[in-house]
Design an enzyme around this catalytic site. Structure first.
Site: not given
Ligand code: NDP
Ligand code: PYC
Length: 343
Positions: A54-55, A195
């Site tokens: 997703s990034h 996502d």
């Molecule tokens: P996920 O829900 O996929 O994962 C969140 C964390 O939980 C990760 O560290 C992941 O490890 C871990 N994890 C997932 N499934 C399991 C499991 N079954 N058991 C143990 N650990 C688990 O991520 P999000 O959807 O919450 O976020 C995705 C990305 O989006 C992130 O990198 C976040 O920084 C980015 N984001 C960026 C934003 C911005 O403003 N720049 C805003 C919002 C999100 P692993 O990575 O090893 O799967």
């Molecule tokens: O996936 O929520 C997100 C996000 C917001 C800004 C960058 N990524």
């Protein structure tokens, strides 16, 4: 570079260096300085390598449309202010957050090592990436790091009727003896906005409880969420409290915008949230007692002893190891689009 055989789904594999170079060319070609291009390309290529889809390269069109709309300054030079023994401020000058972190990083580590703890408050910045690349390198140097960044209004606070918060991720990294560091990186929304976009593109339904449509009714349709709907925090009131904390630390404390405070309507194509980011770095060597990294290992050993099979970060480290062996796989049509953008 290797090329897999056959079919419409042909895949090519690039080394990390090859992908980074290609992405750097794209950023430079679309108006960033060489220094900014280098930092963004490195970040985005590492996300793709680790399966943070997703990034990874998925975000390139969003970066480029934001640059083209003059919403974000790809040539910005961050201004670092050394304000106290444990506190650094950076004005990112309406540029990206990662070059601001890069500009202050050496000073941040120096302060964390001398004072035991140091804060980096970045404002006037755009963060469009995964957050783990900002913290993981500190743990590789034996430091503990926590970061938060707020994004754009699309999450309804628990108990409210309308969106206000951003997807507001929290990332944490800690060293572990003789193993990869412990790293988690999670949006405080039930699902990251990126996502939702990917699910909409693929025609996949979301799990229940992640979002609402434009009337505020629960929906599992990602398109309904993107088309005037909104996301929910993860874990009800608990995720909502964490999201509120992110707004306070990443925006109120840094001098950046809250997720609801900026108006990009006059910049069609803008996608990068104009907010703030906070990092806290701690030197565990200052705590006396047993080695922190040994204690981390012990905690993981005990978690595994009670049946845990996957730590946060494990999936990424596995993807990284695969990419190191076989290259970073990219669909041939996606790679062709990237190469065209670099011309
Ligand atoms: P996920 O829900 O996929 O994962 C969140 C964390 O939980 C990760 O560290 C992941 O490890 C871990 N994890 C997932 N499934 C399991 C499991 N079954 N058991 C143990 N650990 C688990 O991520 P999000 O959807 O919450 O976020 C995705 C990305 O989006 C992130 O990198 C976040 O920084 C980015 N984001 C960026 C934003 C911005 O403003 N720049 C805003 C919002 C999100 P692993 O990575 O090893 O799967
Ligand atoms: O996936 O929520 C997100 C996000 C917001 C800004 C960058 N990524």
């Amino acid at each position: 570079m290797s090329q897999s055989a056959s079919s419409a789904q042909a895949v090519e594999s690039l080394s990390l260096d090859q992908l980074t170079t290609l992405l750097q060319q794209i950023f430079e070609r679309h108006g960033t300085s060489t220094a900014v291009a280098r930092v963004l390309a490195d970040n985005c290529a590492r996300a793709q390598r680790d399966g943070s889809y997703s990034h990874g390269v998925f975000r390139i069109p969003g970066y480029l449309s934001s640059l083209a709309s003059n919403w974000v300054d790809g040539q910005a030079t961050p201004k670092v202010e050394d304000v106290a023994s444990g506190f650094i401020r950076v004005d990112a000058a309406n540029g990206f957050a990662q070059p601001a972190l890069a500009a202050a990083r050496a000073l941040l580590v120096e302060k964390a090592r001398s004072a035991g703890i140091a804060v980096l408050a970045i404002r006037n910045s755009h963060h469009f990436a995964a957050l783990w690349p900002d913290v993981e390198p500190f743990a590789e140097e034996g430091l503990v790091a926590l970061s938060v960044v707020n994004s754009m209004t699309c999450v309804v606070p628990h108990g409210a009727q309308k969106p206000l918060f951003g997807t507001n991720p929290i990332a944490f990294a800690a060293p572990r003896a003789d193993a990869d560091p412990i790293v988690f990186d999670l949006a405080t929304s039930a699902i990251a906005h990126g996502d939702v976009q990917i699910a909409a593109r693929k025609g996949h339904e979301l799990l229940a409880g992640m979002g609402v449509d434009r009337r505020g009714e629960p929906t599992q349709d990602p398109k309904a969420i993107l088309d005037g709907g909104a996301l929910l925090p993860f874990g009800g009131h608990k995720g909502s409290a964490l999201s509120m904390m992110v707004e306070l630390l990443a925006a109120a404390l840094t001098g950046g915008n809250f997720s609801f405070e900026f108006d990009w309507s006059k910049h069609p194509g803008a996608q990068t949230p104009w907010t703030g980011q906070l990092l806290i770095v701690i030197d565990p060597g200052k705590s006396g007692g047993n080695s922190f990294a040994q204690r981390s290992s012990e905690l993981v050993r005990q978690m595994q002893a009670v049946g845990l099979e996957r730590l946060p970060g494990d999936r990424r480290f596995k993807e990284r190891a695969k990419s190191l062996l076989a290259g970073i796989p990219l669909a041939a049509d996606e790679l062709a689009r990237l190469r065209a953008l670099a011309q």
